[in-house]
Write a protein that holds these residues in place. Structure first.
Motif, PDB file in Angstrom:
ATOM      1  N   THR A   1      46.523  -0.167   1.967  1.00 20.30           N
ATOM      2  CA  THR A   1      46.169   0.961   2.827  1.00 20.30           C
ATOM      3  C   THR A   1      44.844   0.701   3.536  1.00 20.30           C
ATOM      4  O   THR A   1      44.698   0.948   4.738  1.00 20.30           O
ATOM      5  N   LEU A   2      43.865   0.188   2.794  1.00 22.67           N
ATOM      6  CA  LEU A   2      42.576  -0.131   3.418  1.00 22.67           C
ATOM      7  C   LEU A   2      42.753  -1.157   4.532  1.00 22.67           C
ATOM      8  O   LEU A   2      42.124  -1.051   5.587  1.00 22.67           O
ATOM      9  N   GLN A   3      43.615  -2.139   4.317  1.00 19.02           N
ATOM     10  CA  GLN A   3      43.812  -3.188   5.311  1.00 19.02           C
ATOM     11  C   GLN A   3      44.388  -2.661   6.629  1.00 19.02           C
ATOM     12  O   GLN A   3      44.224  -3.289   7.671  1.00 19.02           O
ATOM     13  N   THR A   4      45.061  -1.513   6.572  1.00 18.46           N
ATOM     14  CA  THR A   4      45.647  -0.951   7.787  1.00 18.46           C
ATOM     15  C   THR A   4      44.706   0.017   8.496  1.00 18.46           C
ATOM     16  O   THR A   4      45.011   0.458   9.612  1.00 18.46           O
ATOM     17  N   GLN A   5      43.587   0.348   7.887  1.00 20.07           N
ATOM     18  CA  GLN A   5      42.651   1.264   8.521  1.00 20.07           C
ATOM     19  C   GLN A   5      42.028   0.605   9.752  1.00 20.07           C
ATOM     20  O   GLN A   5      41.718  -0.588   9.727  1.00 20.07           O
ATOM     21  N   PRO A   6      41.832   1.377  10.829  1.00 21.92           N
ATOM     22  CA  PRO A   6      41.321   0.781  12.076  1.00 21.92           C
ATOM     23  C   PRO A   6      40.045  -0.035  11.899  1.00 21.92           C
ATOM     24  O   PRO A   6      39.897  -1.088  12.519  1.00 21.92           O
TER      25      PRO A   6
ATOM     26  N   PHE B   1      36.733  -2.997  -0.492  1.00 18.33           N
ATOM     27  CA  PHE B   1      37.587  -2.321  -1.464  1.00 18.33           C
ATOM     28  C   PHE B   1      36.882  -2.179  -2.808  1.00 18.33           C
ATOM     29  O   PHE B   1      36.951  -1.122  -3.438  1.00 18.33           O
ATOM     30  N   PHE B   2      36.198  -3.233  -3.241  1.00 20.07           N
ATOM     31  CA  PHE B   2      35.479  -3.156  -4.518  1.00 20.07           C
ATOM     32  C   PHE B   2      34.469  -2.007  -4.513  1.00 20.07           C
ATOM     33  O   PHE B   2      34.291  -1.315  -5.509  1.00 20.07           O
ATOM     34  N   GLY B   3      33.800  -1.826  -3.384  1.00 16.62           N
ATOM     35  CA  GLY B   3      32.734  -0.835  -3.323  1.00 16.62           C
ATOM     36  C   GLY B   3      33.162   0.555  -2.940  1.00 16.62           C
ATOM     37  O   GLY B   3      32.323   1.463  -2.881  1.00 16.62           O
ATOM     38  N   SER B   4      34.465   0.760  -2.693  1.00 14.66           N
ATOM     39  CA  SER B   4      34.908   2.049  -2.167  1.00 14.66           C
ATOM     40  C   SER B   4      35.395   3.028  -3.220  1.00 14.66           C
ATOM     41  O   SER B   4      35.725   4.166  -2.893  1.00 14.66           O
ATOM     42  N   GLY B   5      35.452   2.614  -4.478  1.00 12.61           N
ATOM     43  CA  GLY B   5      35.873   3.508  -5.558  1.00 12.61           C
ATOM     44  C   GLY B   5      34.713   3.793  -6.481  1.00 12.61           C
ATOM     45  O   GLY B   5      33.806   2.972  -6.632  1.00 12.61           O
ATOM     46  N   SER B   6      34.722   4.943  -7.140  1.00 15.75           N
ATOM     47  CA  SER B   6      33.583   5.347  -7.961  1.00 15.75           C
ATOM     48  C   SER B   6      33.304   4.382  -9.109  1.00 15.75           C
ATOM     49  O   SER B   6      32.151   4.127  -9.447  1.00 15.75           O
ATOM     50  N   ARG B   7      34.360   3.841  -9.715  1.00 14.50           N
ATOM     51  CA  ARG B   7      34.175   2.899 -10.826  1.00 14.50           C
ATOM     52  C   ARG B   7      34.778   1.533 -10.543  1.00 14.50           C
ATOM     53  O   ARG B   7      34.717   0.648 -11.395  1.00 14.50           O
ATOM     54  N   ARG B   8      35.323   1.366  -9.350  1.00 17.22           N
ATOM     55  CA  ARG B   8      36.083   0.147  -9.048  1.00 17.22           C
ATOM     56  C   ARG B   8      35.209  -1.102  -9.126  1.00 17.22           C
ATOM     57  O   ARG B   8      35.626  -2.129  -9.670  1.00 17.22           O
TER      58      ARG B   8
ATOM     59  N   ASP C   1      46.300  -1.277  -8.165  1.00 15.34           N
ATOM     60  CA  ASP C   1      45.458  -1.015  -6.995  1.00 15.34           C
ATOM     61  C   ASP C   1      45.935  -1.708  -5.718  1.00 15.34           C
ATOM     62  O   ASP C   1      45.316  -1.533  -4.665  1.00 15.34           O
ATOM     63  N   LEU C   2      47.003  -2.473  -5.793  1.00 18.67           N
ATOM     64  CA  LEU C   2      47.392  -3.259  -4.625  1.00 18.67           C
ATOM     65  C   LEU C   2      47.803  -2.355  -3.462  1.00 18.67           C
ATOM     66  O   LEU C   2      47.477  -2.636  -2.300  1.00 18.67           O
TER      67      LEU C   2
END
Length: 231
Positions: free
Chosen positions: A172-177, A191-198, A166-167
């Motif tokens: 990718t998330l870190q580069t989002q505006p 990041f933890f909360g952004s995936g269906s099962r993450r 997942d790294l």
């Protein structure tokens, strides 16, 4: 390349399956987890309310690390599907209902909701966080993921991301505006909360990775409370 990618995806799915073994997941997971836990409460001496399945996974994983079998001790962890359901379940199982000993865990944003629910159910009136703990209910700073990130450290959390493949997604998330330049702990919580099962998968990983002498206070405090006889 194609074979390697397919194998990597298969490996990631297998890792996810292993981490979620024994716990419900999917579109109806919240409702199913509550229903599953309710089947175990008939003979319970203590019911521990948590907001969701990830909190249940973390608490039960940490308990095992302390060599505690909660169910064998008559302790049932009940994910209630959100803090606002506390009052209903506290009335059902507390002094106004079955009279079972109650305890719980919540996020900082839901502390006031828990206080009101416990007062309405006549479990007790807590004006402060300390008084809430005296009733057996512990509050996470921000949330449980935040507690783990601070206890483990961002570098170790990134190693966990890498171990699960997942790294790259986290980078990718870190580069989002919306998230560029934000505190890394905030980025990780998102990041933890952004995936269906993450969030569910990492609840177990984080709980297994934190050093025993750095265990987040709300979890250790709650387990310590559950060892004490009721007042």
């Amino acid at each position: 390349m194609a074979d390697g990618t397919a194998m990597n995806l298969a490996r990631r799915r297998e890792l996810a399956r292993q981490l979620l073994d024994g716990y419900v997941h999917g579109p109806a997971a919240s409702t199913e987890a509550t229903a599953q836990a309710l089947t175990k409460v008939e003979d319970a001496a203590t019911i521990v309310f948590v907001e969701g399945i990830s909190d249940q996974i973390a608490l039960e994983t940490v308990a095992l690390r302390f060599e505690r079998d909660l169910l064998a001790e008559g302790i049932v962890v009940l994910p209630i599907g959100g803090a606002h359901a506390l009052a209903r379940y506290a009335r059902q199982f507390g002094p106004l209902g079955a009279g079972v000993r109650l305890a719980g865990l919540c996020d900082a944003a839901e502390e006031e909701v828990y206080r009101r629910g416990l007062t309405e159910a006549e479990v007790g009136a807590a004006r402060t966080t300390v008084e809430l703990e005296q009733l057996g209910f512990f509050v996470c700073v921000e949330d449980l993921e935040d507690e783990f990130v601070r206890a483990i450290g961002p570098q170790r959390v990134e190693e966990l991301f890498d171990s699960q493949g997942d790294l790259g997604s986290f980078r990718t998330l870190q580069t989002q505006p919306a998230w560029r330049g934000r505190e890394v702990g905030d980025q990780m919580r998102r990041f933890f909360g952004s995936g269906s099962r993450r969030k569910l998968r990492y609840a177990r990983l984080l709980a297994e990775s934190v050093e025993m002498d750095k265990m987040p206070y709300p979890l250790e405090g709650l387990l310590d409370t559950l060892e004490r006889p009721p007042r």
